[in-house]
Design a protein around this motif. Structure first.
Motif, mmCIF file in Angstrom:
data_model
loop_
_atom_site.group_PDB
_atom_site.id
_atom_site.type_symbol
_atom_site.label_atom_id
_atom_site.label_comp_id
_atom_site.label_asym_id
_atom_site.label_seq_id
_atom_site.Cartn_x
_atom_site.Cartn_y
_atom_site.Cartn_z
ATOM 1 N N LEU A 114 0.578 -1.793 0.013
ATOM 2 C CA LEU A 114 0.224 -0.312 0.073
ATOM 3 C C LEU A 114 1.041 1.203 0.201
ATOM 4 N N GLU A 115 1.827 1.168 0.562
ATOM 5 C CA GLU A 115 2.998 1.981 1.058
ATOM 6 C C GLU A 115 3.193 2.831 -0.543
ATOM 7 N N LEU A 116 4.108 1.628 -1.174
ATOM 8 C CA LEU A 116 4.946 1.336 -1.633
ATOM 9 C C LEU A 116 3.736 2.410 -3.737
ATOM 10 N N ALA A 117 2.623 1.593 -3.149
ATOM 11 C CA ALA A 117 1.925 2.072 -4.657
ATOM 12 C C ALA A 117 1.357 3.688 -4.093
ATOM 13 N N GLU A 118 1.553 4.771 -3.175
ATOM 14 C CA GLU A 118 1.054 5.461 -2.607
ATOM 15 C C GLU A 118 2.273 6.329 -2.873
ATOM 16 N N ILE A 119 3.654 5.520 -3.234
ATOM 17 C CA ILE A 119 4.661 6.550 -3.568
ATOM 18 C C ILE A 119 4.176 6.474 -5.121
ATOM 19 N N ILE A 120 4.207 5.363 -5.177
ATOM 20 C CA ILE A 120 4.170 6.262 -6.961
ATOM 21 C C ILE A 120 2.989 7.073 -7.520
ATOM 22 N N LEU A 121 1.771 6.764 -6.986
ATOM 23 C CA LEU A 121 0.353 7.491 -7.008
ATOM 24 C C LEU A 121 0.983 8.336 -7.457
ATOM 25 N N GLU A 122 1.249 8.880 -5.918
ATOM 26 C CA GLU A 122 1.819 10.572 -5.564
ATOM 27 C C GLU A 122 2.818 11.547 -6.381
ATOM 28 N N GLY A 123 3.441 10.091 -6.972
ATOM 29 C CA GLY A 123 4.461 10.729 -8.102
ATOM 30 C C GLY A 123 5.578 11.082 -7.533
ATOM 31 N N ARG A 124 5.932 10.700 -6.551
ATOM 32 C CA ARG A 124 7.570 10.404 -5.371
ATOM 33 C C ARG A 124 8.289 9.175 -6.591
ATOM 34 N N ALA A 125 7.975 8.580 -6.763
ATOM 35 C CA ALA A 125 8.733 7.550 -8.155
ATOM 36 C C ALA A 125 7.880 6.860 -8.346
ATOM 37 N N ASN A 126 8.452 6.839 -10.084
ATOM 38 C CA ASN A 126 7.756 5.810 -11.415
ATOM 39 C C ASN A 126 7.741 4.662 -11.176
ATOM 40 N N LEU A 127 9.021 4.304 -10.722
ATOM 41 C CA LEU A 127 9.256 2.783 -10.188
ATOM 42 C C LEU A 127 9.843 2.359 -9.252
ATOM 43 N N ILE A 128 9.260 1.092 -9.252
ATOM 44 C CA ILE A 128 9.813 0.896 -7.795
ATOM 45 C C ILE A 128 10.994 -0.603 -7.831
ATOM 46 N N ARG A 129 12.218 -0.893 -7.849
ATOM 47 C CA ARG A 129 12.853 -2.746 -7.964
ATOM 48 C C ARG A 129 12.848 -3.108 -6.971
ATOM 49 N N PHE A 130 12.192 -4.511 -7.218
ATOM 50 C CA PHE A 130 12.373 -5.267 -5.721
ATOM 51 C C PHE A 130 13.976 -6.040 -6.266
ATOM 52 N N SER A 131 14.512 -5.839 -5.145
ATOM 53 C CA SER A 131 15.890 -7.318 -5.008
ATOM 54 C C SER A 131 15.785 -8.459 -4.603
ATOM 55 N N LEU A 132 16.308 -9.776 -5.323
ATOM 56 C CA LEU A 132 15.880 -10.813 -4.307
ATOM 57 C C LEU A 132 16.941 -10.415 -3.213
ATOM 58 N N ASP A 133 18.121 -9.971 -2.610
ATOM 59 C CA ASP A 133 19.292 -9.202 -1.612
ATOM 60 C C ASP A 133 18.190 -7.797 -1.181
ATOM 61 N N GLU A 134 19.405 -7.938 -0.422
ATOM 62 C CA GLU A 134 19.062 -7.191 0.826
ATOM 63 C C GLU A 134 20.751 -5.971 0.152
ATOM 64 N N TRP A 135 21.204 -5.713 -0.843
ATOM 65 C CA TRP A 135 21.702 -5.482 -1.355
ATOM 66 C C TRP A 135 21.737 -5.128 -2.922
ATOM 67 N N MET A 136 22.433 -3.951 -3.222
ATOM 68 C CA MET A 136 21.912 -3.945 -4.932
ATOM 69 C C MET A 136 23.643 -4.123 -5.710
ATOM 70 N N ILE A 137 23.524 -4.298 -6.581
ATOM 71 C CA ILE A 137 25.020 -4.349 -7.166
ATOM 72 C C ILE A 137 25.051 -2.822 -7.885
ATOM 73 N N PRO A 138 26.616 -2.541 -7.638
ATOM 74 C CA PRO A 138 26.918 -1.119 -8.248
ATOM 75 C C PRO A 138 26.321 -0.883 -9.586
ATOM 76 N N GLU A 139 25.982 -1.660 -10.456
ATOM 77 C CA GLU A 139 24.758 -0.499 -11.546
ATOM 78 C C GLU A 139 23.471 -0.636 -11.916
ATOM 79 N N HIS A 140 22.992 -1.112 -10.370
ATOM 80 C CA HIS A 140 21.860 -0.642 -10.211
ATOM 81 C C HIS A 140 21.464 0.146 -9.124
#
Length: 143
Positions: A114-140
């Motif tokens: 719900l909170e993630l949907a609101e972030i997009i609907l309010e225009g604070r982000a246009n994409l939220i990407r989930f990750s398999l791990d708690e860390w991100m590869i540098p390219e992302h």
């Protein structure tokens, strides 16, 4: 919130077909977070080098359609790639948000949908990407 999000699940031929076990786990995990959102399964066609997968893949798709009559299917007659299938499927979407997941992934953990949907609907982000791990590869990291 479920009426605000359409779930797109991409699928393509894999060795374990006609088993639906892998995508069943994906659907089950998505339903924990979005129990009534519309699901569209985007079934890509078989690549020429995987032609021997065709009979098992057809059986897999038939099993899925029988198992999930409430799910919409967009089945390609030829290999379209994931991007082509998504482009072909977007006209079927009637909600402001899309949740995209591949057939061999599961949603895990505490996800505040719900909170993630609101972030997009309010225009604070246009994409939220989930990750398999708690860390991100540098390219992302820029995402």
């Amino acid at each position: 919130m479920d009426a605000t999000i359409t779930i797109l699940i991409s699928t393509s031929p894999i060795k374990s077909h006609p088993s639906t076990y892998i995508i069943d786990k994906c659907i089950e995990s998505v339903r924990k977070y979005l129990p009534t959102s519309r699901i569209i399964i985007m079934a890509d066609g078989v690549r020429p080098e995987q032609e021997d997968y065709q009979p098992r893949y057809e059986e897999y798709l038939s099993r899925l359609q029988n198992k999930y009559p409430e799910i919409t299917f967009n089945i390609a007659t030829s290999h379209r790639h994931q991007a082509g299938m998504t482009k072909d499927t977007l006209p079927m979407v009637q909600t402001p948000l899309i949740f995209f997941i591949e057939h061999d992934w599961e949603m895990i953990g505490q996800i505040p949908m719900l909170e993630l949907a609101e972030i997009i609907l309010e225009g604070r982000a246009n994409l939220i990407r989930f990750s398999l791990d708690e860390w991100m590869i540098p390219e992302h990291l820029y995402m």
